[in-house]
Design a protein around this motif. Structure first.
Motif, PDB file in Angstrom:
ATOM      1  N   TYR A   6      46.142  38.776  73.708  1.00 39.96           N
ATOM      2  CA  TYR A   6      45.503  37.643  74.364  1.00 39.96           C
ATOM      3  C   TYR A   6      45.975  37.598  75.815  1.00 39.96           C
ATOM      4  CZ  TYR A   6      44.198  35.941  69.735  1.00 39.96           C
ATOM      5  OH  TYR A   6      43.668  35.819  68.472  1.00 39.96           O
ATOM      6  N   LEU A   7      45.135  37.024  76.671  1.00 41.49           N
ATOM      7  CA  LEU A   7      45.473  36.880  78.086  1.00 41.49           C
ATOM      8  C   LEU A   7      46.016  35.473  78.310  1.00 41.49           C
ATOM      9  CD1 LEU A   7      45.429  38.272  80.835  1.00 41.49           C
ATOM     10  CD2 LEU A   7      43.104  37.420  81.141  1.00 41.49           C
ATOM     11  N   ILE A   8      47.270  35.402  78.742  1.00 43.10           N
ATOM     12  CA  ILE A   8      47.964  34.134  78.946  1.00 43.10           C
ATOM     13  C   ILE A   8      47.928  33.767  80.431  1.00 43.10           C
ATOM     14  CG2 ILE A   8      50.142  32.904  78.586  1.00 43.10           C
ATOM     15  CD1 ILE A   8      48.816  34.115  76.005  1.00 43.10           C
ATOM     16  N   CYS A   9      47.501  32.544  80.723  1.00 46.23           N
ATOM     17  CA  CYS A   9      47.488  32.045  82.104  1.00 46.23           C
ATOM     18  C   CYS A   9      48.841  31.404  82.397  1.00 46.23           C
ATOM     19  CB  CYS A   9      46.384  31.016  82.297  1.00 46.23           C
ATOM     20  SG  CYS A   9      44.752  31.609  81.837  1.00 46.23           S
ATOM     21  N   THR A  10      49.453  31.772  83.514  1.00 45.53           N
ATOM     22  CA  THR A  10      50.784  31.278  83.864  1.00 45.53           C
ATOM     23  C   THR A  10      50.753  30.498  85.174  1.00 45.53           C
ATOM     24  OG1 THR A  10      51.470  33.156  85.231  1.00 45.53           O
ATOM     25  CG2 THR A  10      51.755  33.386  82.846  1.00 45.53           C
ATOM     26  N   ALA A  11      51.838  29.789  85.433  1.00 53.55           N
ATOM     27  CA  ALA A  11      52.007  29.150  86.736  1.00 53.55           C
ATOM     28  C   ALA A  11      52.149  30.248  87.788  1.00 53.55           C
ATOM     29  CB  ALA A  11      53.249  28.261  86.722  1.00 53.55           C
ATOM     30  N   GLN A  12      51.823  29.927  89.010  1.00 53.62           N
ATOM     31  CA  GLN A  12      51.874  30.896  90.100  1.00 53.62           C
ATOM     32  C   GLN A  12      53.280  31.483  90.251  1.00 53.62           C
ATOM     33  OE1 GLN A  12      50.562  29.269  93.827  1.00 53.62           O
ATOM     34  NE2 GLN A  12      50.425  31.266  94.791  1.00 53.62           N
ATOM     35  N   LYS A  44      58.896  46.066 110.709  1.00 56.66           N
ATOM     36  CA  LYS A  44      59.595  46.434 109.476  1.00 56.66           C
ATOM     37  C   LYS A  44      58.792  45.999 108.249  1.00 56.66           C
ATOM     38  CE  LYS A  44      64.272  46.339 111.315  1.00 56.66           C
ATOM     39  NZ  LYS A  44      65.626  45.807 111.122  1.00 56.66           N
ATOM     40  N   SER A  45      58.808  46.853 107.238  1.00 57.10           N
ATOM     41  CA  SER A  45      58.137  46.523 105.990  1.00 57.10           C
ATOM     42  C   SER A  45      58.999  46.974 104.817  1.00 57.10           C
ATOM     43  CB  SER A  45      56.761  47.173 105.921  1.00 57.10           C
ATOM     44  OG  SER A  45      56.879  48.576 105.964  1.00 57.10           O
ATOM     45  N   ALA A  46      58.705  46.437 103.669  1.00 54.68           N
ATOM     46  CA  ALA A  46      59.449  46.773 102.457  1.00 54.68           C
ATOM     47  C   ALA A  46      58.471  46.840 101.292  1.00 54.68           C
ATOM     48  CB  ALA A  46      60.527  45.731 102.184  1.00 54.68           C
ATOM     49  N   THR A  47      58.889  47.525 100.244  1.00 49.37           N
ATOM     50  CA  THR A  47      58.072  47.625  99.042  1.00 49.37           C
ATOM     51  C   THR A  47      58.609  46.657  97.997  1.00 49.37           C
ATOM     52  OG1 THR A  47      57.596  49.947  99.496  1.00 49.37           O
ATOM     53  CG2 THR A  47      57.240  49.181  97.247  1.00 49.37           C
ATOM     54  N   GLU A  48      57.713  45.830  97.471  1.00 53.27           N
ATOM     55  CA  GLU A  48      58.067  44.878  96.419  1.00 53.27           C
ATOM     56  C   GLU A  48      57.285  45.236  95.159  1.00 53.27           C
ATOM     57  OE1 GLU A  48      57.229  40.861  97.477  1.00 53.27           O
ATOM     58  OE2 GLU A  48      58.949  40.703  98.816  1.00 53.27           O
ATOM     59  N   ILE A  49      57.895  44.972  94.016  1.00 56.18           N
ATOM     60  CA  ILE A  49      57.206  45.135  92.742  1.00 56.18           C
ATOM     61  C   ILE A  49      56.652  43.762  92.364  1.00 56.18           C
ATOM     62  CG2 ILE A  49      57.447  45.787  90.318  1.00 56.18           C
ATOM     63  CD1 ILE A  49      57.807  48.108  92.317  1.00 56.18           C
ATOM     64  N   ARG A  50      55.329  43.696  92.209  1.00 56.04           N
ATOM     65  CA  ARG A  50      54.661  42.436  91.900  1.00 56.04           C
ATOM     66  C   ARG A  50      53.739  42.617  90.696  1.00 56.04           C
ATOM     67  NH1 ARG A  50      52.749  40.015  97.751  1.00 56.04           N
ATOM     68  NH2 ARG A  50      54.824  39.644  98.554  1.00 56.04           N
ATOM     69  N   PRO A  51      53.441  41.516  90.007  1.00 56.82           N
ATOM     70  CA  PRO A  51      52.487  41.615  88.890  1.00 56.82           C
ATOM     71  C   PRO A  51      51.121  42.104  89.386  1.00 56.82           C
ATOM     72  CG  PRO A  51      53.686  39.553  88.785  1.00 56.82           C
ATOM     73  CD  PRO A  51      54.016  40.185  90.107  1.00 56.82           C
ATOM     74  N   LEU A  52      50.495  42.953  88.609  1.00 55.95           N
ATOM     75  CA  LEU A  52      49.176  43.476  88.960  1.00 55.95           C
ATOM     76  C   LEU A  52      48.122  42.375  88.915  1.00 55.95           C
ATOM     77  CD1 LEU A  52      47.395  45.926  89.640  1.00 55.95           C
ATOM     78  CD2 LEU A  52      47.250  46.382  87.181  1.00 55.95           C
ATOM     79  N   PHE A  53      48.213  41.516  87.894  1.00 51.57           N
ATOM     80  CA  PHE A  53      47.271  40.411  87.732  1.00 51.57           C
ATOM     81  C   PHE A  53      48.010  39.101  87.992  1.00 51.57           C
ATOM     82  CE2 PHE A  53      45.962  43.725  84.629  1.00 51.57           C
ATOM     83  CZ  PHE A  53      44.781  44.107  85.237  1.00 51.57           C
ATOM     84  N   ALA A  54      47.741  38.488  89.140  1.00 54.61           N
ATOM     85  CA  ALA A  54      48.430  37.249  89.505  1.00 54.61           C
ATOM     86  C   ALA A  54      48.133  36.155  88.482  1.00 54.61           C
ATOM     87  CB  ALA A  54      47.991  36.797  90.896  1.00 54.61           C
ATOM     88  N   SER A  55      49.186  35.515  88.002  1.00 55.99           N
ATOM     89  CA  SER A  55      49.124  34.388  87.070  1.00 55.99           C
ATOM     90  C   SER A  55      48.613  34.744  85.676  1.00 55.99           C
ATOM     91  CB  SER A  55      48.279  33.242  87.646  1.00 55.99           C
ATOM     92  OG  SER A  55      48.849  32.783  88.851  1.00 55.99           O
ATOM     93  N   PHE A  56      48.780  36.021  85.265  1.00 58.12           N
ATOM     94  CA  PHE A  56      48.367  36.438  83.930  1.00 58.12           C
ATOM     95  C   PHE A  56      49.399  37.350  83.288  1.00 58.12           C
ATOM     96  CE2 PHE A  56      44.195  35.608  85.891  1.00 58.12           C
ATOM     97  CZ  PHE A  56      43.679  34.705  84.973  1.00 58.12           C
ATOM     98  N   VAL A  57      49.573  37.173  81.971  1.00 55.86           N
ATOM     99  CA  VAL A  57      50.440  38.015  81.147  1.00 55.86           C
ATOM    100  C   VAL A  57      49.695  38.252  79.840  1.00 55.86           C
ATOM    101  CG1 VAL A  57      52.619  38.069  79.849  1.00 55.86           C
ATOM    102  CG2 VAL A  57      52.575  37.109  82.136  1.00 55.86           C
ATOM    103  N   PHE A  58      49.826  39.431  79.274  1.00 60.67           N
ATOM    104  CA  PHE A  58      49.231  39.730  77.982  1.00 60.67           C
ATOM    105  C   PHE A  58      50.266  39.471  76.890  1.00 60.67           C
ATOM    106  CE2 PHE A  58      47.160  42.498  81.081  1.00 60.67           C
ATOM    107  CZ  PHE A  58      45.827  42.246  80.833  1.00 60.67           C
ATOM    108  N   ALA A  59      49.828  38.902  75.753  1.00 61.63           N
ATOM    109  CA  ALA A  59      50.731  38.656  74.628  1.00 61.63           C
ATOM    110  C   ALA A  59      50.073  39.154  73.346  1.00 61.63           C
ATOM    111  CB  ALA A  59      51.057  37.174  74.503  1.00 61.63           C
ATOM    112  N   TYR A  60      50.872  39.822  72.498  1.00 61.58           N
ATOM    113  CA  TYR A  60      50.401  40.371  71.225  1.00 61.58           C
ATOM    114  C   TYR A  60      50.802  39.405  70.124  1.00 61.58           C
ATOM    115  CZ  TYR A  60      49.318  44.092  67.873  1.00 61.58           C
ATOM    116  OH  TYR A  60      48.766  44.848  66.872  1.00 61.58           O
TER     117      TYR A  60
END
Length: 132
Positions: A6-12, A44-60
């Motif tokens: 299922y696709l879970i909607c999260t806070a920002q 200057k720039s840096a690389t950050e690891i961020r969620p691919l889908f903002a405000s979404f998580v998948f749950a089984y």
């Protein structure tokens, strides 16, 4: 008890926190990530690891576990399709996992889609495509 994704909607900006909280409850979750270049200051720039889908998580989860997930901190709701929680197929989850494992810098772009138009593959695809 039949489990589905299922696709879970999260806070920002709480995607990783929700995934962690679900895992602590014994619920399998998946928060795909991508590397993003951000400016720090000036040139200057840096690389950050961020969620691919903002405000979404998948749950089984099972349908019985939906209430538990909804009570989790920073979860706002599930994504719905036709008045029912949207079920994401295992094939789609596997495709997202494959893409995020094989590519580090992924960007999503909104685009209009004509679902009745034929599909043209311009380059080799990473998933199986059929029909329109």
């Amino acid at each position: 008890m039949n489990r589905n994704w299922y696709l879970i909607c999260t806070a920002q900006n709480k995607e990783n926190k929700v995934a962690s909280l679900l895992n602590k409850k014994g619920i399998e979750s998946f928060c795909p990530v991508t590397a993003t270049t951000v400016k720090i200051s000036g040139s200057k720039s840096a690389t950050e690891i961020r969620p691919l889908f903002a405000s979404f998580v998948f749950a089984y989860i099972t349908t019985e576990e939906i209430a538990t997930v909804k009570k989790t901190a920073y979860v706002s709701n599930l994504a719905y399709w036709k008045s029912k929680p949207a079920v994401i197929s295992q094939q789609e989850i596997n495709a997202v996992k494959s893409i995020t494992e094989n590519y580090s810098k992924i960007s999503l772009t909104k685009t209009a889609v004509n679902t009745s138009a034929p599909l043209n593959v311009i380059a080799n695809n990473t998933t199986t495509i059929s029909n329109n």
